[in-house]
Every structure is written in structure tokens, then in C-alpha cells.
Design a protein around this motif. Structure first.
Motif, PDB file in Angstrom:
ATOM      1  N   LEU A 181       0.833  -1.209   0.000  1.00 44.95           N
ATOM      2  CA  LEU A 181       0.000   0.000   0.000  1.00 44.95           C
ATOM      3  C   LEU A 181       0.868   1.260   0.000  1.00 44.95           C
ATOM      4  CD1 LEU A 181      -2.877   1.224   0.243  1.00 44.95           C
ATOM      5  CD2 LEU A 181      -2.581   1.149   2.727  1.00 44.95           C
ATOM      6  N   LEU A 182       1.907   1.266   0.839  1.00 46.14           N
ATOM      7  CA  LEU A 182       2.772   2.441   0.931  1.00 46.14           C
ATOM      8  C   LEU A 182       3.566   2.660  -0.356  1.00 46.14           C
ATOM      9  CD1 LEU A 182       4.123   2.020   4.573  1.00 46.14           C
ATOM     10  CD2 LEU A 182       2.506   3.738   3.752  1.00 46.14           C
ATOM     11  N   VAL A 183       3.968   1.572  -0.984  1.00 50.52           N
ATOM     12  CA  VAL A 183       4.768   1.691  -2.204  1.00 50.52           C
ATOM     13  C   VAL A 183       3.935   2.181  -3.382  1.00 50.52           C
ATOM     14  CG1 VAL A 183       6.081   0.406  -3.937  1.00 50.52           C
ATOM     15  CG2 VAL A 183       6.486  -0.005  -1.506  1.00 50.52           C
ATOM     16  N   PHE A 184       2.723   1.642  -3.521  1.00 56.79           N
ATOM     17  CA  PHE A 184       1.948   1.915  -4.731  1.00 56.79           C
ATOM     18  C   PHE A 184       0.877   2.992  -4.575  1.00 56.79           C
ATOM     19  CE2 PHE A 184       3.583  -2.410  -5.483  1.00 56.79           C
ATOM     20  CZ  PHE A 184       4.218  -2.173  -6.696  1.00 56.79           C
ATOM     21  N   THR A 185       0.678   3.510  -3.365  1.00 58.36           N
ATOM     22  CA  THR A 185      -0.283   4.604  -3.191  1.00 58.36           C
ATOM     23  C   THR A 185       0.064   5.824  -4.039  1.00 58.36           C
ATOM     24  OG1 THR A 185      -1.033   3.941  -0.994  1.00 58.36           O
ATOM     25  CG2 THR A 185      -1.215   6.263  -1.538  1.00 58.36           C
ATOM     26  N   PRO A 186       1.338   6.274  -4.063  1.00 62.50           N
ATOM     27  CA  PRO A 186       1.649   7.432  -4.915  1.00 62.50           C
ATOM     28  C   PRO A 186       1.297   7.211  -6.378  1.00 62.50           C
ATOM     29  CG  PRO A 186       3.477   6.971  -3.420  1.00 62.50           C
ATOM     30  CD  PRO A 186       2.523   5.823  -3.302  1.00 62.50           C
ATOM     31  N   ILE A 187       1.469   5.971  -6.877  1.00 61.78           N
ATOM     32  CA  ILE A 187       1.134   5.682  -8.269  1.00 61.78           C
ATOM     33  C   ILE A 187      -0.371   5.699  -8.464  1.00 61.78           C
ATOM     34  CG2 ILE A 187       1.421   4.046 -10.159  1.00 61.78           C
ATOM     35  CD1 ILE A 187       3.965   5.373  -9.081  1.00 61.78           C
ATOM     36  N   ALA A 227      12.198   5.599   1.211  1.00 58.62           N
ATOM     37  CA  ALA A 227      11.682   6.137   2.463  1.00 58.62           C
ATOM     38  C   ALA A 227      11.299   5.029   3.436  1.00 58.62           C
ATOM     39  CB  ALA A 227      10.484   7.049   2.186  1.00 58.62           C
ATOM     40  N   ILE A 228      10.762   3.933   2.898  1.00 57.49           N
ATOM     41  CA  ILE A 228      10.332   2.809   3.737  1.00 57.49           C
ATOM     42  C   ILE A 228      11.534   2.132   4.406  1.00 57.49           C
ATOM     43  CG2 ILE A 228       9.272   0.508   3.659  1.00 57.49           C
ATOM     44  CD1 ILE A 228       7.357   1.616   1.543  1.00 57.49           C
ATOM     45  N   GLN A 229      12.724   2.261   3.803  1.00 55.75           N
ATOM     46  CA  GLN A 229      13.911   1.631   4.379  1.00 55.75           C
ATOM     47  C   GLN A 229      14.169   2.097   5.811  1.00 55.75           C
ATOM     48  OE1 GLN A 229      15.227  -0.879   2.499  1.00 55.75           O
ATOM     49  NE2 GLN A 229      13.528  -0.167   1.258  1.00 55.75           N
ATOM     50  N   PHE A 230      13.796   3.329   6.117  1.00 56.93           N
ATOM     51  CA  PHE A 230      14.011   3.850   7.462  1.00 56.93           C
ATOM     52  C   PHE A 230      13.151   3.110   8.488  1.00 56.93           C
ATOM     53  CE2 PHE A 230      15.838   7.098   4.897  1.00 56.93           C
ATOM     54  CZ  PHE A 230      16.832   7.673   5.674  1.00 56.93           C
ATOM     55  N   ALA A 231      11.978   2.649   8.058  1.00 58.55           N
ATOM     56  CA  ALA A 231      11.135   1.857   8.961  1.00 58.55           C
ATOM     57  C   ALA A 231      11.712   0.455   9.136  1.00 58.55           C
ATOM     58  CB  ALA A 231       9.708   1.780   8.415  1.00 58.55           C
ATOM     59  N   LEU A 232      12.271  -0.109   8.057  1.00 60.60           N
ATOM     60  CA  LEU A 232      12.818  -1.462   8.124  1.00 60.60           C
ATOM     61  C   LEU A 232      14.030  -1.539   9.042  1.00 60.60           C
ATOM     62  CD1 LEU A 232      12.602  -2.593   4.376  1.00 60.60           C
ATOM     63  CD2 LEU A 232      11.065  -3.192   6.249  1.00 60.60           C
ATOM     64  N   THR A 233      14.811  -0.458   9.120  1.00 57.69           N
ATOM     65  CA  THR A 233      16.024  -0.464   9.939  1.00 57.69           C
ATOM     66  C   THR A 233      15.834   0.202  11.296  1.00 57.69           C
ATOM     67  OG1 THR A 233      16.769   1.589   8.873  1.00 57.69           O
ATOM     68  CG2 THR A 233      17.497  -0.487   7.903  1.00 57.69           C
ATOM     69  N   ALA A 234      14.604   0.562  11.632  1.00 59.94           N
ATOM     70  CA  ALA A 234      14.344   1.277  12.885  1.00 59.94           C
ATOM     71  C   ALA A 234      14.164   0.349  14.085  1.00 59.94           C
ATOM     72  CB  ALA A 234      13.106   2.165  12.741  1.00 59.94           C
ATOM     73  N   THR A 246       6.516  12.732   3.608  1.00 62.67           N
ATOM     74  CA  THR A 246       7.616  13.544   4.149  1.00 62.67           C
ATOM     75  C   THR A 246       7.500  13.694   5.658  1.00 62.67           C
ATOM     76  OG1 THR A 246       7.730  14.777   2.064  1.00 62.67           O
ATOM     77  CG2 THR A 246       8.800  15.757   3.984  1.00 62.67           C
ATOM     78  N   ALA A 247       6.287  13.962   6.134  1.00 64.08           N
ATOM     79  CA  ALA A 247       6.075  14.113   7.583  1.00 64.08           C
ATOM     80  C   ALA A 247       6.384  12.811   8.309  1.00 64.08           C
ATOM     81  CB  ALA A 247       4.637  14.550   7.853  1.00 64.08           C
ATOM     82  N   ALA A 248       5.928  11.694   7.753  1.00 61.44           N
ATOM     83  CA  ALA A 248       6.186  10.390   8.381  1.00 61.44           C
ATOM     84  C   ALA A 248       7.677  10.086   8.411  1.00 61.44           C
ATOM     85  CB  ALA A 248       5.431   9.292   7.632  1.00 61.44           C
ATOM     86  N   LEU A 302       9.958   9.623  11.760  1.00 60.01           N
ATOM     87  CA  LEU A 302      10.727   8.398  11.939  1.00 60.01           C
ATOM     88  C   LEU A 302      12.203   8.706  12.156  1.00 60.01           C
ATOM     89  CD1 LEU A 302      10.321   5.333  11.985  1.00 60.01           C
ATOM     90  CD2 LEU A 302      10.804   5.308   9.530  1.00 60.01           C
ATOM     91  N   LEU A 303      12.700   9.696  11.441  1.00 55.96           N
ATOM     92  CA  LEU A 303      14.089  10.117  11.579  1.00 55.96           C
ATOM     93  C   LEU A 303      14.347  10.685  12.977  1.00 55.96           C
ATOM     94  CD1 LEU A 303      16.594  10.191   9.729  1.00 55.96           C
ATOM     95  CD2 LEU A 303      16.037  12.573   9.229  1.00 55.96           C
ATOM     96  N   ILE A 304      13.426  11.506  13.454  1.00 55.80           N
ATOM     97  CA  ILE A 304      13.557  12.088  14.794  1.00 55.80           C
ATOM     98  C   ILE A 304      13.513  10.999  15.863  1.00 55.80           C
ATOM     99  CG2 ILE A 304      12.398  13.553  16.503  1.00 55.80           C
ATOM    100  CD1 ILE A 304      11.514  15.317  14.125  1.00 55.80           C
ATOM    101  N   TYR A 305      12.620  10.034  15.651  1.00 58.21           N
ATOM    102  CA  TYR A 305      12.495   8.938  16.620  1.00 58.21           C
ATOM    103  C   TYR A 305      13.761   8.106  16.690  1.00 58.21           C
ATOM    104  CZ  TYR A 305      11.090   4.432  18.551  1.00 58.21           C
ATOM    105  OH  TYR A 305      11.032   3.281  19.302  1.00 58.21           O
ATOM    106  N   THR A 306      14.287   7.697  15.523  1.00 56.06           N
ATOM    107  CA  THR A 306      15.435   6.790  15.511  1.00 56.06           C
ATOM    108  C   THR A 306      16.734   7.476  15.909  1.00 56.06           C
ATOM    109  OG1 THR A 306      15.715   7.179  13.132  1.00 56.06           O
ATOM    110  CG2 THR A 306      14.429   5.264  13.793  1.00 56.06           C
ATOM    111  N   ARG A 307      16.884   8.761  15.572  1.00 52.26           N
ATOM    112  CA  ARG A 307      18.152   9.444  15.814  1.00 52.26           C
ATOM    113  C   ARG A 307      18.193  10.240  17.109  1.00 52.26           C
ATOM    114  NH1 ARG A 307      21.522   6.614  12.857  1.00 52.26           N
ATOM    115  NH2 ARG A 307      20.749   6.338  10.733  1.00 52.26           N
TER     116      ARG A 307
END
Length: 446
Positions: free
Chosen positions: A18-24, A56-63, A190-192, A196-201
Motif C-alpha cells: 500500500l505504501l509503495v503503490f499509493t503514490p502511483i 523512504a520505507i527503508q528507514f522503517a525497516l532499519t528502525a 515527508t512528515a512520516a 521516523l528520523l527524529i524517533y530513531t536518531r
């Protein structure tokens, strides 16, 4: 439990798609076709959108989000992260290549000194992405230290996504992002990503600092290994499942991004303290013996799905360990002893020689406490050795396993060097075990 895990995996996979193909989907349904706009241009944009969404999803996978990793296992997530990163790279690279094929006049955008700002951001993102992929795929051949690479991998990946988003918003403001639905989607992404960046770092490292651990003891083990036992500074128990692992930050703070993964070797029935047995294998692990009682250690965990607790219905358990791969299995054996678990267990333990058998004496004690049979295999056995010699083979497994064990109620837990695991997995499958019965987690990071 297995059905629950299956549903969780299905839901996470659906969310990923869903996250990958929603923009399309929004691009197709939320924009109006224009006769002056080539359909190949839309196709090029679609490729870029998919690639950026994947990045962008990679940040969730490595979080290290536990609900995400638990149904799959950490090694599967990291392998998936690597494969999807390559896919994202190909999609993103295909975006400008398609533009160049459509019209060679787009080639002027490669001149970052004269091209518009949006193009500068886009080209820079692709250059950094190439650096990310090359350094990740060829890190060992390039002899890049793991810690150095890990820090710069995070920095460069963040730059790639940030520059790509700036490219999308600047170049899309007069075209695709002029449509409210498309703009809303990318603002949400972008907001998500920023959250996620603020949370992980920031937020997560702060959490680890507030929950620091102190070194209680440092004990030398056989096999050039050391066991460190930690106690929480705030007297808060560390609840985990036998076989799981944690990331340790030693000598520095969690903000340094220099943590290393190690299996927990202690019993899960004593969460008031945790132990890790670490073999001297390199620059970092060689410093473990220098730890002093009272020294701070930061623990991120528990993580992983490599545990007997996921298979309570198993009637027979087969443990296969190579060298220091005994640590998560030792946690399972110790936990079983504390639980008075009398299920039959076969432990196949491969080592170079008798003196390097980590936990040798304790395993002998556990053999009397549990319904456990230990089969040692030594590559260089001592004189008058009457046990198995060489590497673990299919014939050794067949020799020591009863025929009744070759059924669906037997679970196999395997941990050791990668080459050993690859071979033993094939051996077990040749003997008739289903791949679903074979469990392992592999970390080949350093």
C-alpha cells in the motif's frame, strides 16, 4: 501462535504494498491526462515515485520496530532491506534514463552548474545513492570498517531521501504536485519520514540512555570468549525469550551509532540480569575483556524470532551449534533447566578442538539435568577421542537421531558460521525435514 504470526506477516506485506503503490494510484486517479504530456513522461515519474517510496520505507525497516520484525525475524528483515534497496536504486535510476530516452534535451539537466535547482537536487540524490549502493555491496572488498561504513551509510541515505523529496516538491509543484491529492500524499510521506528520523536518531537513543546497564562481572570462557553479565541501573527487569539477541553500545553513547548485535546467553527465567558471551574475533570484540564492573553499557533489545518459545507444541528439539554459535542455544538450555522442561533434546556441537568448547563443563551438568544428549564433533580431536570427528555431516545426524524424530513435531535450531549453516540446512532437508522446521538467525555484519 503460528497462525497469529502468519496473519501479522500478511498484514505487514499488505501495508508495504500500500505504501509503495499509493503514490502511483493517486498519480493515475488524481491527475488529468494532458495531450501535450507524453505518456512516457508519466511512466518516468511513476518509476521515480516507486523508487522514492521504497527508499523512504527503508528507514522503517532499519528502525528496529519490534512488532514489524517479530513475525519475520531480524535476519529476514535485513535481507529484505538489502534487496529492496537495490530495487529502489534501479527504479530511481530508471527515472532519469527514461527521460533521456524520451528526449535527449533532458541531458542538460546533468550539468549541475547550469541546471535548475530541482535538477541539482535530483542529480545529487542519484550520485549519493550510487555511493550508498556501491559501499554497501562492496564494503568488505573495499575494506571499509563496519562502524565507519554504518555511520556514513545512515548519513548518505538520509541525504538521498531529503534531496529526492526536495526534487519532487520543486519540480512537481508546477506539474504533478499541483494536484491536491498527489501533493497531500507526498506531504504525508515527508512528515512520516521526518518523524521516523527524529524517533530513531534522537528519541530512541535518549530512551536507551535513560535505561542504561552496569557491568556486574566479566568472566573468561573457553574458546577465546568472555561472558559479561549486566544489571539494569534502574533495577528494571529485562524480559526476553531464550535465543533472542540485543544490540550493545559499549565505550560510547547510543548517539554514536556504534552498536553491535550479540545473542543473550543467560536464562530468560532470570530477567533481573542478562549475560552475553562474546568471542574475540576482531577490533571491537577484543575489547570486551577490558570491561570493568560498574561500567555503563547500553542495551537495545530484545530482538529476534530465534526462540523455542515460538514453538511450544514441539515434542522434540534439535540444537545445532558451531563455535560461539552456542550462545543463543545456551540461553535455551539454561531456560529449559530453570523451567524443568523435560522435552527430549539433541545438541550437535561442532568445534575445532576440545579445549575450545565454550561452556563445556556446564553443558555436561545440563546433560544430567535435562533430557539432553550432547554430540560433540571435533575437527582436531585429542588422543583417545571416541566421539565424532571432522565436521558435522548428514551421516552423523542420521546416526544420532531416532526415526521417530523425522516428523513434523520436531523443531531444529541452528546457529554458527554462515558456511556451516548453509551446509547443515541442506543436510537436514536431505534427511526429510521441512524447511519450516529449521530455524536460524544470521548476522554477517562485520
Amino acid at each position: 501462535m503460528k497462525n497469529t504470526g502468519k496473519w501479522k506477516r500478511t498484514l505487514w506485506i499488505l501495508l508495504f504494498l500500500l505504501l509503495v503503490f499509493t503514490p502511483i494510484g493517486i498519480l493515475i486517479g488524481g491527475t488529468e491526462p494532458s495531450p501535450s504530456r507524453s505518456p512516457w513522461l508519466d511512466f518516468s515519474v511513476a518509476l521515480g515515485f516507486i523508487g522514492l517510496a521504497l527508499m523512504a520505507i527503508q528507514f522503517a525497516l532499519t528502525a528496529r520496530i519490534k512488532p514489524l520484525k517479530e513475525p519475520f525475524g531480524s535476519d529476514v528483515i535485513y535481507h529484505f532491506h538489502r534487496q529492496i534497496s537495490i530495487a529502489a536504486f534501479l527504479f530511481i535510476l530508471a527515472h532519469p534514463i527514461t527521460l533521456f530516452i524520451i528526449d535527449k534535451r533532458y541531458l542538460y539537466l546533468l550539468n549541475i552548474f547550469q541546471s535548475p535547482l530541482a535538477a541539482k537536487f535530483g542529480v545529487s540524490a542519484v550520485i549519493f545513492l550510487i555511493a550508498v549502493v556501491i559501499s554497501a555491496e562492496y564494503r568488505k572488498k573495499l575494506r571499509i570498517p563496519y562502524t565507519f561504513w554504518k555511520i556514513w551509510h545512515g548519513i548518505l541515505t538520509t541525504l538521498v531521501v531529503a534531496l529526492a523529496l526536495l526534487h519532487v516538491f520543486l519540480i512537481g509543484s508546477t506539474r504533478y504536485l499541483a494536484y491536491p491529492a498527489v501533493k497531500a500524499v507526498w506531504l504525508g510521506y515527508t512528515a512520516a519520514w521526518l518523524l521516523l528520523l527524529i524517533y530513531t536518531r534522537i528519541l530512541y537513543p535518549l530512551k536507551l540512555i535513560r535505561n542504561k546497564y552496569h557491568v556486574k562481572t566479566v568472566k573468561e570462557e573457553r574458546g577465546a570468549s568472555w561472558t559479561i553479565t549486566l544489571q539494569p541501573a534502574r533495577k528494571k527487569s529485562f524480559h526476553f525469550k531464550p535465543g533472542q539477541f540485543a544490540w550493545l553500545t559499549i565505550w560510547k553513547t547510543p548517539f554514536s551509532d556504534t552498536e553491535h548485535p550479540f545473542s543473550i546467553s543467560s536464562s530468560s527465567e532470570h530477567p533481573e540480569e542478562i549475560s552475553f558471551t562474546i568471542k574475540d574475533l576482531g577490533k571491537f570484540t577484543s575489547t570486551i575483556k577490558n570491561l570493568q564492573p560498574g561500567q555503563n553499557v547500553y542495551v537495545d533489545g530484545p530482538h529476534g524470532s530465534f526462540t523455542i518459545d515460538r514453538y511450544p507444541e514441539a515434542k522434540n528439539l534439535i540444537f545445532i551449534a558451531g563455535g560461539i554459535g552456542i550462545t543463543p542455544i545456551m540461553s535455551m538450555l539454561r531456560s529449559m533447566a530453570d523451567r524443568n522442561d523435560k522435552r527430549p533434546v539433541k545438541l550437535f556441537y561442532n568445534n575445532r578442538d576440545w579445549d575450545s568448547v565454550t561452556y563445556r563443563e556446564e553443558i555436561a551438568v545440563l546433560e544430567n539435568k535435562l533430557n539432553l544428549q550432547v554430540i560433540h564433533t571435533l575437527e582436531k580431536p585429542p588422543q583417545k577421542w571416541d566421539g565424532e570427528t571432522g565436521y558435522l555431516t548428514e551421516s552423523i545426524l542420521q546416526k544420532h537421531l531416532p526415526k521417530s524424530w523425522f516428523q513434523k513435531n520436531t523443531e531444529i535450531f541452528l546457529c554458527g558460521p554462515q558456511i556451516m549453516m548453509d551446509i547443515v540446512i541442506k543436510q537436514c532437508m536431505n534427511l526429510g525435514f521441512d524447511q519450516k522446521q529449521i530455524h536460524y538467525e544470521l548476522f554477517n555484519l562485520v
